[in-house]
Scaffold this motif. Sequence first.
Motif, PDB file in Angstrom:
ATOM      1  N   ASP A 119       1.055  -1.197  -0.119  1.00 13.20           N
ATOM      2  CA  ASP A 119       0.234   0.020   0.133  1.00 13.20           C
ATOM      3  C   ASP A 119       1.013   1.128  -0.344  1.00 13.20           C
ATOM      4  O   ASP A 119       1.871   1.212   0.422  1.00 13.20           O
ATOM      5  CB  ASP A 119      -1.296   0.071   1.148  1.00 13.20           C
ATOM      6  CG  ASP A 119      -2.336   0.785   1.322  1.00 13.20           C
ATOM      7  OD1 ASP A 119      -2.154   2.034   0.634  1.00 13.20           O
ATOM      8  OD2 ASP A 119      -3.321   1.412   1.928  1.00 13.20           O
ATOM      9  N   PRO A 137       3.391   1.548  -4.382  1.00 13.70           N
ATOM     10  CA  PRO A 137       2.886   0.473  -2.498  1.00 13.70           C
ATOM     11  C   PRO A 137       4.062  -0.567  -2.440  1.00 13.70           C
ATOM     12  O   PRO A 137       4.704  -0.840  -3.118  1.00 13.70           O
ATOM     13  CB  PRO A 137       1.368   0.277  -3.215  1.00 13.70           C
ATOM     14  CG  PRO A 137       1.186   0.840  -4.281  1.00 13.70           C
ATOM     15  CD  PRO A 137       2.326   1.648  -5.288  1.00 13.70           C
ATOM     16  N   ARG A 139       4.202  -3.278   1.284  1.00 12.65           N
ATOM     17  CA  ARG A 139       4.445  -3.686   2.257  1.00 12.65           C
ATOM     18  C   ARG A 139       4.822  -3.668   3.210  1.00 12.65           C
ATOM     19  O   ARG A 139       4.590  -2.730   4.440  1.00 12.65           O
ATOM     20  CB  ARG A 139       5.078  -5.702   2.733  1.00 12.65           C
ATOM     21  CG  ARG A 139       4.553  -6.020   0.988  1.00 12.65           C
ATOM     22  CD  ARG A 139       5.124  -7.640   1.095  1.00 12.65           C
ATOM     23  NE  ARG A 139       4.894  -8.513  -0.315  1.00 12.65           N
ATOM     24  CZ  ARG A 139       3.544  -8.922  -0.171  1.00 12.65           C
ATOM     25  NH1 ARG A 139       2.287  -8.528   0.702  1.00 12.65           N
ATOM     26  NH2 ARG A 139       2.623  -9.881  -1.199  1.00 12.65           N
ATOM     27  N   GLN A 142       2.536  -0.079   4.322  1.00  9.99           N
ATOM     28  CA  GLN A 142       1.135  -0.227   4.662  1.00  9.99           C
ATOM     29  C   GLN A 142       1.555   0.077   6.360  1.00  9.99           C
ATOM     30  O   GLN A 142       2.721  -0.439   6.697  1.00  9.99           O
ATOM     31  CB  GLN A 142       0.550  -1.557   4.344  1.00  9.99           C
ATOM     32  CG  GLN A 142      -0.269  -1.896   4.407  1.00  9.99           C
ATOM     33  CD  GLN A 142      -1.092  -2.067   5.800  1.00  9.99           C
ATOM     34  OE1 GLN A 142       0.060  -3.070   6.709  1.00  9.99           O
ATOM     35  NE2 GLN A 142      -2.670  -2.510   5.459  1.00  9.99           N
ATOM     36  N   SER A 145       2.182  -2.912   8.728  1.00  8.72           N
ATOM     37  CA  SER A 145       4.145  -3.098   8.720  1.00  8.72           C
ATOM     38  C   SER A 145       4.675  -3.553   9.700  1.00  8.72           C
ATOM     39  O   SER A 145       5.321  -4.640  10.176  1.00  8.72           O
ATOM     40  CB  SER A 145       4.628  -2.764   7.700  1.00  8.72           C
ATOM     41  OG  SER A 145       4.658  -1.066   7.758  1.00  8.72           O
ATOM     42  N   CYS A 196      -5.241  -5.863   6.093  1.00  6.32           N
ATOM     43  CA  CYS A 196      -4.108  -5.754   6.522  1.00  6.32           C
ATOM     44  C   CYS A 196      -3.387  -7.953   6.138  1.00  6.32           C
ATOM     45  O   CYS A 196      -2.285  -8.105   5.325  1.00  6.32           O
ATOM     46  CB  CYS A 196      -2.869  -5.606   7.387  1.00  6.32           C
ATOM     47  SG  CYS A 196      -3.462  -6.326   9.074  1.00  6.32           S
TER      48      CYS A 196
END
Length: 350
Positions: A119, A137, A139, A142, A145, A196
């Motif tokens: 993301d 994006p 990981r 996001q 994470s 997620c």
Amino acid sequence: MYSSFPAEAPFVREPRHVPVAHLVRGGLIEGVHHGSVVVLGADGRVSFGLGDTEAAFYPRSALKPVQAVAMVRAGLPLEGDLLSLAAASHSGEERHLAGTRRILELAGLTEDDLRNVPDLPFDPVVRDAWVREGRLPSRLAQNCSGKHAAMLYTCRLNGWSLDDYLDPAHPLQQAIAEIVEDLTGQRVARVTVDGCGAPLFAVSLHGLARAAARITTAVPGTPEARVADAMREHAEMASGSGRDVAALMRAVPGLLAKDGFEGVQVAALPDGRAVAVKIADGANRARIPVAAAALVRAGVDASRLTEFSGEVLLGGGRPVGGVRPVHALAPDADPRPDSDTERPSVTARR
């Protein structure tokens, strides 16, 4: 005050939400946000309830402090800013990315080992900068994470498999489910997948508030106390610069607070007073003013919460109204909690 054995799972039904906030324009109610609110006293009892505080719902990221406690109980040795990050819905700032990398390095792992969804950063300013720079994006960016890196580190320390750490049957997720039931004091009603990719456990709003109170009243040095201390001392690592939940923790001494998508907010004080809020339509604009009003009901000095009274509604560039909690949340309103006693059907349980 708390039973050592979890009670039955919460009711699985259409939530009986009620109005909790009004959108007021020019002195008239233009819109209504429905939801539910629960306030616990220092004795652990419900001192105020509005809406459906006993129906099963998904706390989303508001459950992250509980997940972090479970990981610490399983041997996660993180402290301070990195432990706060393990319980974070972070904004994707460089400090959040750097902290997640540090957790992965401690585990001897890399970003490629993460299984959360790639993301862009959550914070709009940071996200816009990423887009201008042509960054894709990831990981790492996001908002979950830090939690995922901590999950991997916990697995590595316990000799558990890494590739399937998000499987609800994995030892890590089983350990988390056990602590969710322990701290909420009730059985999990449903298990699904969060945004997620991690397992998400359905509890009640009452159970969520109880878990937060259990964490803030824990004996110093325990996993619960370590998580609470880390999040309070490093509020920006658990959220981000300019985030309302970090500002809320700074404004009220000793307060632990965590937000979640779809209009969820939980907050607890060191003496066990706690509040939990669910906005039915997920509107973020109603989450904080309703939570602030609930904290006043819990006994927090209202002068500490003036900046959380709700966003201003503009007309022609001038203030003409705003989001206002309903009168039932006012300190002088009837404090009697919801008295719902319906029992769930057999088919309503898992």
